[in-house]
Motif scaffolding. Structure first.
Motif, PDB file in Angstrom:
ATOM      1  N   GLU A  24       0.858  -1.184   0.000  1.00 11.38           N
ATOM      2  CA  GLU A  24       0.000   0.000   0.000  1.00 11.38           C
ATOM      3  C   GLU A  24       0.888   1.225   0.000  1.00 11.38           C
ATOM      4  O   GLU A  24       1.711   1.386   0.878  1.00 11.38           O
ATOM      5  N   PHE A  59      -0.591   2.640  11.237  1.00 15.40           N
ATOM      6  CA  PHE A  59      -0.699   1.206  11.489  1.00 15.40           C
ATOM      7  C   PHE A  59      -1.207   0.883  12.891  1.00 15.40           C
ATOM      8  O   PHE A  59      -2.057   0.012  13.058  1.00 15.40           O
ATOM      9  N   THR A  79       0.007  -9.107   9.794  1.00 14.62           N
ATOM     10  CA  THR A  79       0.323 -10.485  10.129  1.00 14.62           C
ATOM     11  C   THR A  79      -0.740 -11.076  11.048  1.00 14.62           C
ATOM     12  O   THR A  79      -1.164 -10.433  12.010  1.00 14.62           O
ATOM     13  N   ARG A  84      -3.413 -10.595  18.124  1.00 19.35           N
ATOM     14  CA  ARG A  84      -4.431  -9.856  17.377  1.00 19.35           C
ATOM     15  C   ARG A  84      -5.743 -10.629  17.270  1.00 19.35           C
ATOM     16  O   ARG A  84      -6.812 -10.029  17.190  1.00 19.35           O
ATOM     17  N   GLN A 124       8.804  -0.102  12.873  1.00 25.76           N
ATOM     18  CA  GLN A 124       7.536   0.633  12.825  1.00 25.76           C
ATOM     19  C   GLN A 124       6.711   0.282  14.064  1.00 25.76           C
ATOM     20  O   GLN A 124       6.570  -0.892  14.427  1.00 25.76           O
ATOM     21  N   GLY A 126       3.894  -0.673  16.602  1.00 29.56           N
ATOM     22  CA  GLY A 126       2.706  -1.528  16.543  1.00 29.56           C
ATOM     23  C   GLY A 126       2.850  -2.767  15.688  1.00 29.56           C
ATOM     24  O   GLY A 126       1.890  -3.517  15.504  1.00 29.56           O
ATOM     25  N   THR A 127       4.049  -3.018  15.156  1.00 34.89           N
ATOM     26  CA  THR A 127       4.235  -4.148  14.230  1.00 34.89           C
ATOM     27  C   THR A 127       4.822  -5.376  14.926  1.00 34.89           C
ATOM     28  O   THR A 127       5.325  -5.296  16.052  1.00 34.89           O
ATOM     29  N   THR A 128       4.792  -6.484  14.204  1.00 40.38           N
ATOM     30  CA  THR A 128       5.423  -7.709  14.690  1.00 40.38           C
ATOM     31  C   THR A 128       6.933  -7.506  14.839  1.00 40.38           C
ATOM     32  O   THR A 128       7.545  -8.067  15.747  1.00 40.38           O
ATOM     33  N   ASP A 165       9.234  -6.039   7.294  1.00 42.45           N
ATOM     34  CA  ASP A 165       8.801  -7.170   6.471  1.00 42.45           C
ATOM     35  C   ASP A 165       9.668  -7.317   5.213  1.00 42.45           C
ATOM     36  O   ASP A 165       9.961  -6.338   4.524  1.00 42.45           O
ATOM     37  N   TYR A 193      -0.058 -12.913   6.067  1.00 44.43           N
ATOM     38  CA  TYR A 193      -0.932 -11.746   6.130  1.00 44.43           C
ATOM     39  C   TYR A 193      -2.397 -12.179   6.017  1.00 44.43           C
ATOM     40  O   TYR A 193      -2.732 -13.104   5.272  1.00 44.43           O
TER      41      TYR A 193
END
Ligand code: ARG
Length: 231
Positions: A24, A59, A79, A84, A124, A126-128, A165, A193
């Protein structure tokens, strides 16, 4: 009643963090959001007889926006994981990903994830990637809003590595003429994803999965995949 109105509504409200090429992103001077996820969700919506209306949301704000019912689905290279799954329903997996690192081209000390100890890493928020790196002993973590911010911090020598990623790292190196940085082979994890939906909307989850299956069966998924990841 209200339920019927909901069913007939022709708009699928989509949330995505538009900062993650080639999934995106927005090219300068172009108003349409582009990428693999964008094409996929537009095709999914069409298959469901509706139209995707895409909102750009940071995100770490995506799951809250879904819980507040401001959007119907999230597609954002997100992910599928247990944490989540407590908060959202996921579609069937639609893309196999994983985490890798980007370092400066002249980096000698960092060749694999084991070498991160004693170094500074940007991720980033809030990410895995953020979750994984925060668990590593002796690693100083800087959490930033977007992967682009992380890469800038790397070039500015504020950090020594970016964990993010794999397909996004590879695309960044290949497509954006990233000068002075390289992406490493070592993989930290395999991740799938999924498209996320509200927990109380099992009906929508079913419809999205049916649409995904159709797109696999009719070759549309492959077309979109080739467009973004083909040779
Ligand atoms: N796959 C990772 C995760 O789910 C990162 C996703 C980031 N997506 C984005 N559009 N910035 O945590």
């Amino acid at each position: 009643g209200g339920d019927q109105a909901k069913q007939e509504s022709k708009v699928l409200r989509v949330g995505s963090a538009i900062d993650f090429a080639p999934f995106e992103f927005q090219d300068e001077g172009q108003k349409e959001y582009q990428g693999f996820d964008m094409d996929l969700i537009r095709a999914v919506a069409k298959e469901m007889g509706s139209e995707a209306e895409i909102q750009n949301i940071g995100f770490d704000g995506l799951i809250p926006a879904l819980q507040a019912k401001n959007i119907d689905v999230i597609i954002s290279g997100m992910t599928i994981n247990d944490e989540r799954k407590q908060k959202v329903n996921f579609s069937d997996p639609y893309y196999q990903s994983g985490l890798t690192m980007v370092v400066r081209s002249d980096e000698e000390a960092i060749k694999s994830f084991q070498d991160l100890k004693g170094h500074k890493v940007a991720v980033q928020i809030g990410t895995t990637s953020a979750n994984m790196v925060k668990e590593m002993e002796g690693v100083t973590v800087t959490e930033l809003n977007t992967p682009a911010d992380c890469f800038m911090e790397l070039k500015a020598r504020g950090v020594d590595a970016v964990v993010n990623d794999r397909p996004v790292n590879d695309y960044y190196i290949k497509q954006t003429q990233a000068v002075g940085v390289k992406s490493l082979e070592d993989k930290l994890s395999a991740e799938d994803y999924g498209i996320a939906m509200a927990k109380d909307n099992a009906e929508l989850q079913k419809k999205v999965n049916e649409a995904l299956k159709k797109l696999h069966d009719n070759g549309e998924y492959d077309k979109i995949y080739q467009k973004w990841f083909g040779a």
